[in-house]
Scaffold this motif. Structure first.
Motif, short mmCIF file in Angstrom:
data_model
loop_
_atom_site.label_atom_id
_atom_site.label_comp_id
_atom_site.label_asym_id
_atom_site.label_seq_id
_atom_site.Cartn_x
_atom_site.Cartn_y
_atom_site.Cartn_z
N GLN A 1 -1.15 -4.52 4.80
CA GLN A 1 -0.22 -4.92 3.46
C GLN A 1 -2.23 -4.94 3.64
N PRO A 2 -1.88 -5.59 0.92
CA PRO A 2 -3.21 -5.26 0.62
C PRO A 2 -4.64 -6.34 1.05
N LYS B 1 -5.40 -4.99 -4.41
CA LYS B 1 -4.36 -4.20 -4.78
C LYS B 1 -4.25 -3.10 -4.71
N GLU C 1 -2.58 0.56 -3.13
CA GLU C 1 -2.23 1.55 -3.87
C GLU C 1 -2.59 2.80 -3.93
N ASP D 1 3.94 -4.64 -2.19
CA ASP D 1 2.85 -4.67 -1.23
C ASP D 1 2.87 -5.13 -0.12
#
Length: 244
Positions: A39-40, A55, A59, A84
């Motif tokens: 996850q971020p 984020k 990505e 996410d």
């Protein structure tokens, strides 16, 4: 996965997400196989300044992994992803863990590190760079090498420098390890030199030559040097070939 089992897997992942919300990396098992949920990063304090776009970085990492996998680059397979989070197949032990194994022989270590060298050389021959190929971010299993963590990126457009930077990161990570002998590093350096593009090796040597003064400047500190500095001493001592 079949559609039914795929739906079950996705539901299982969503359940883990609820319990591990915001956790950067989490390992889990499903039907006898291991996976990694990423996850971020959730940053605070000074890290909000040092890494202002977690984020976006997340990505970029996901898109990079998907693109590299399509190109046949040895990276983990993304088996499930949404905005996410994404899930990777577990690909085994890192080379750092392999060389720390007290039961590992010098012959096995050479085999593992030469496989890693070939994989990195192959990446460069494709015109690609990793950004930070430290051996903690490279996995080895039965002669197969997988690269992890392509997040580190340089804005430089100088491909020669980016390749040399990869090489220096790789060898510096070897020099960090007490479990990798000086003799083995020299053997791997010779192996790498023999198999890589001669131009890349020459550029790396030129770079080490230009910054040789740093080695001499820091040499008096060697008796009290800590791990990072000691690895720099080893790097210059073992890799730099002074012209006669």
């Amino acid at each position: 996965m079949e559609s039914s089992s795929n739906a079950e897997f996705q539901a299982y992942v969503k359940g883990i997400l609820e319990k591990q919300k915001g956790k950067r990396v989490y390992k889990f098992n499903y039907q006898g196989k291991s996976y990694w949920l990423k996850q971020p990063e959730r940053l605070s304090g000074v890290w909000l300044l040092l890494k202002p776009h977690p984020k976006k970085s997340f990505e970029n990492e996901l898109m990079t992994l998907l693109d590299l996998f399509k190109q046949g680059v040895p990276v983990p397979k993304v088996v499930y992803h949404e905005k996410d989070f994404f899930v990777l197949e577990d690909v085994g032990m890192s080379i750092s863990q392999w060389v720390d194994n007290p039961n590992g022989s010098e012959e096995q270590k050479f085999s593992i590190l030469s496989d890693a060298s070939q994989a990195l050389i192959g990446l460069h021959k494709k015109g690609l760079v990793h950004g930070r190929p430290a051996i903690r971010d490279i996995v080895w299993h039965n002669s197969k090498v997988i690269f992890l963590d392509f997040e580190s990126r340089s804005k430089s457009q100088n491909k020669d420098w980016l390749i040399v930077r990869d090489m220096l990161f790789f060898f510096d990570s070897l020099c960090h390890k007490k479990t990798i002998s000086d003799e083995l590093i020299k053997e791997i350096a010779l192996y790498y030199q023999t198999h890589c593009a001669s131009r890349n090796w020459e550029i790396m040597q030129n770079y080490l030559s230009r910054f040789r003064w740093v080695y001499y400047l820091l040499l008096p500190l060697k008796p009290v040097a800590k791990k990072d500095l000691i690895s720099i001493y080893r790097l210059f001592t073992l890799l730099y070939r002074k012209e006669k």
